[in-house]
Motif scaffolding. Structure first.
Motif, PDB file in Angstrom:
ATOM      1  N   VAL A 139       0.840  -1.205   0.000  1.00  0.00           N
ATOM      2  CA  VAL A 139       0.000   0.000   0.000  1.00  0.00           C
ATOM      3  C   VAL A 139       0.874   1.254   0.000  1.00  0.00           C
ATOM      4  CG1 VAL A 139      -1.637   1.349   1.372  1.00  0.00           C
ATOM      5  CG2 VAL A 139      -1.988  -1.108   1.073  1.00  0.00           C
ATOM      6  N   ILE A 140       1.940   1.245   0.807  1.00  0.00           N
ATOM      7  CA  ILE A 140       2.846   2.396   0.851  1.00  0.00           C
ATOM      8  C   ILE A 140       3.509   2.621  -0.504  1.00  0.00           C
ATOM      9  CG2 ILE A 140       4.989   3.282   1.868  1.00  0.00           C
ATOM     10  CD1 ILE A 140       4.191   1.843   4.464  1.00  0.00           C
ATOM     11  N   SER A 141       3.832   1.528  -1.205  1.00  0.00           N
ATOM     12  CA  SER A 141       4.469   1.650  -2.527  1.00  0.00           C
ATOM     13  C   SER A 141       3.558   2.349  -3.524  1.00  0.00           C
ATOM     14  CB  SER A 141       4.855   0.266  -3.059  1.00  0.00           C
ATOM     15  OG  SER A 141       3.709  -0.454  -3.504  1.00  0.00           O
ATOM     16  N   LEU A 142       2.277   2.367  -3.238  1.00  0.00           N
ATOM     17  CA  LEU A 142       1.307   3.016  -4.108  1.00  0.00           C
ATOM     18  C   LEU A 142       1.558   4.515  -4.231  1.00  0.00           C
ATOM     19  CD1 LEU A 142      -1.370   2.517  -5.695  1.00  0.00           C
ATOM     20  CD2 LEU A 142      -2.593   2.967  -3.567  1.00  0.00           C
ATOM     21  N   ASN A 143       2.254   5.094  -3.261  1.00  0.00           N
ATOM     22  CA  ASN A 143       2.468   6.531  -3.234  1.00  0.00           C
ATOM     23  C   ASN A 143       3.618   7.003  -4.115  1.00  0.00           C
ATOM     24  OD1 ASN A 143       0.635   7.793  -0.909  1.00  0.00           O
ATOM     25  ND2 ASN A 143       1.269   5.751  -0.273  1.00  0.00           N
ATOM     26  N   TYR A 144       4.331   6.070  -4.737  1.00  0.00           N
ATOM     27  CA  TYR A 144       5.368   6.459  -5.677  1.00  0.00           C
ATOM     28  C   TYR A 144       4.745   6.690  -7.051  1.00  0.00           C
ATOM     29  CZ  TYR A 144       8.704   5.332  -2.086  1.00  0.00           C
ATOM     30  OH  TYR A 144       9.418   5.324  -0.907  1.00  0.00           O
ATOM     31  N   GLN A 145       5.263   7.638  -7.775  1.00  0.00           N
ATOM     32  CA  GLN A 145       4.610   8.098  -8.999  1.00  0.00           C
ATOM     33  C   GLN A 145       4.531   7.032 -10.084  1.00  0.00           C
ATOM     34  OE1 GLN A 145       6.547  11.687 -10.229  1.00  0.00           O
ATOM     35  NE2 GLN A 145       5.557  12.935  -8.640  1.00  0.00           N
ATOM     36  N   GLY A 146       5.589   6.288 -10.270  1.00  0.00           N
ATOM     37  CA  GLY A 146       5.612   5.323 -11.362  1.00  0.00           C
ATOM     38  C   GLY A 146       5.500   3.887 -10.880  1.00  0.00           C
ATOM     39  N   LEU A 147       5.023   3.022 -11.777  1.00  0.00           N
ATOM     40  CA  LEU A 147       4.899   1.605 -11.442  1.00  0.00           C
ATOM     41  C   LEU A 147       6.261   0.995 -11.162  1.00  0.00           C
ATOM     42  CD1 LEU A 147       3.298  -1.028 -11.210  1.00  0.00           C
ATOM     43  CD2 LEU A 147       3.474  -1.278 -13.698  1.00  0.00           C
ATOM     44  N   ASN A 148       7.273   1.367 -11.950  1.00  0.00           N
ATOM     45  CA  ASN A 148       8.618   0.812 -11.748  1.00  0.00           C
ATOM     46  C   ASN A 148       9.141   1.112 -10.352  1.00  0.00           C
ATOM     47  OD1 ASN A 148       8.656  -0.208 -14.349  1.00  0.00           O
ATOM     48  ND2 ASN A 148       9.727   1.568 -15.211  1.00  0.00           N
ATOM     49  N   GLU A 149       8.891   2.343  -9.877  1.00  0.00           N
ATOM     50  CA  GLU A 149       9.340   2.721  -8.537  1.00  0.00           C
ATOM     51  C   GLU A 149       8.627   1.902  -7.476  1.00  0.00           C
ATOM     52  OE1 GLU A 149       8.608   4.752 -10.898  1.00  0.00           O
ATOM     53  OE2 GLU A 149      10.314   6.093 -11.206  1.00  0.00           O
TER      54      GLU A 149
END
Length: 227
Positions: A139-149
Motif C-alpha cells: 500500500v505504501i508503494s502506491l504513493n510512488y509516482q511510477g509503477l517501476n518505482e
C-alpha cells in the motif's frame, strides 16, 4: 526510496520471521535443506516476487486517479487502506476476506508435490499470505509516482526481510516469542504512517505536510516559486 524500503524490510523482518519463520523452517525440514543452500534462495526469490506482484495489484488502484487527475487522493486512499490492515481483526468483513485468502493459499501450498522444483512457487504463495506488514508495504508503494518505482520498492523491502528469515529458519518456533512486542510497535508505526498519508492526501493547504494541488495545472501550494 530504496533505503526506505530496505529499512522497512529490516525493521519489520522480526515480525515476518515470527509469523512465517516456523513455516520456512518446516519447508526446509520437509525438503531436507540445510544452511543457506540454493533451495533456500529459490524459496525467498519466490517470496520476493510475490511482494512485487502485490505491488502490481495494488497499483491498479492508481489507474483511475491518473486518468482523472486525482493523484493526491491516492495518499488518502492508501492511508485508509493501511488503517484497515492494522485493525483488520476488529473489522469482520476485512478479517473474513483475509481468512478466505489464507485458507485458499494454505490448501494450495499443501497440495504441492514435495520436490525442490516447487520451492519458488511455495515461496511465492508464502509471500501472498495475508500479512499486515507486507500488505502495508504494498500500500505504501502506491504513493510512488511510477509503477517501476513501486515494484522496486517491494523488491528492496523483500530483500530487507531475508536476513531475519534465514535466522528464523534455524530457530523455528522460538522466534515467535519475540513477535508480540514487535507487533505492538509495528502497529503504532503503521497507524502513524496511515495518519500522515491521510493528512497529506486531504489537501489542507499546510505547507509540505498537506499541500493543495491544482488539478488543472498540477501546481503545489507549498512548492511554487515566487514571481
Amino acid at each position: 526510496m530504496i533505503w526506505l524500503a530496505f529499512i522497512l524490510g529490516i525493521g519489520g523482518s522480526l515480525h515476518c520471521a515470527g509469523m512465517c519463520g516456523p513455516l520456512v523452517f518446516s519447508v526446509q525440514k520437509s525438503y531436507g535443506i540445510k544452511g543457506a543452500q540454493i533451495g533456500v534462495w529459490l524459496y525467498h526469490s519466490g517470496r520476493i516476487l510475490a511482494y512485487v506482484f502485490l505491488a502490481f495489484i495494488v497499483s491498479l488502484i492508481r489507474l483511475p486517479a491518473d486518468i482523472f487527475g486525482f493523484q493526491q487522493q491516492i495518499s488518502l486512499v492508501s492511508g485508509i487502506l493501511l488503517l484497515l490492515l492494522v485493525f483488520k481483526n476488529k473489522i469482520p468483513w476485512v478479517r473474513k476476506s483475509l481468512d478466505f485468502i489464507s485458507t485458499k493459499l494454505a490448501v494450495r501450498m499443501q497440495s504441492l508435490n514435495r520436490y525442490k522444483s516447487s520451492l519458488p512457487l511455495l515461496g511465492f504463495l508464502n509471500g501472498l499470505l495475508p500479512c499486515g506488514l507486507s500488505y502495508s508495504a504494498a500500500v505504501i508503494s502506491l504513493n510512488y509516482q511510477g509503477l517501476n518505482e513501486s515494484l522496486l520498492f517491494m523488491v528492496f523491502f523483500g530483500v530487507g526481510t531475508v536476513p531475519m528469515f534465514l535466522i528464523a529458519s534455524y530457530l523455528g518456533s522460538k522466534i515467535s516469542k519475540l513477535n508480540f512486542s514487535v507487533n505492538r510497535y509495528m502497529r503504532y508505526a503503521l497507524v502513524f504512517t496511515a495518519l500522515l498519508l491521510m493528512v497529506r492526501g486531504a489537501g489542507l493547504g499546510i505547507p509540505y505536510l498537506s499541500p493543495t494541488i491544482d488539478i488543472e495545472t498540477a501546481d503545489v501550494s507549498c512548492c511554487q516559486k515566487p514571481n
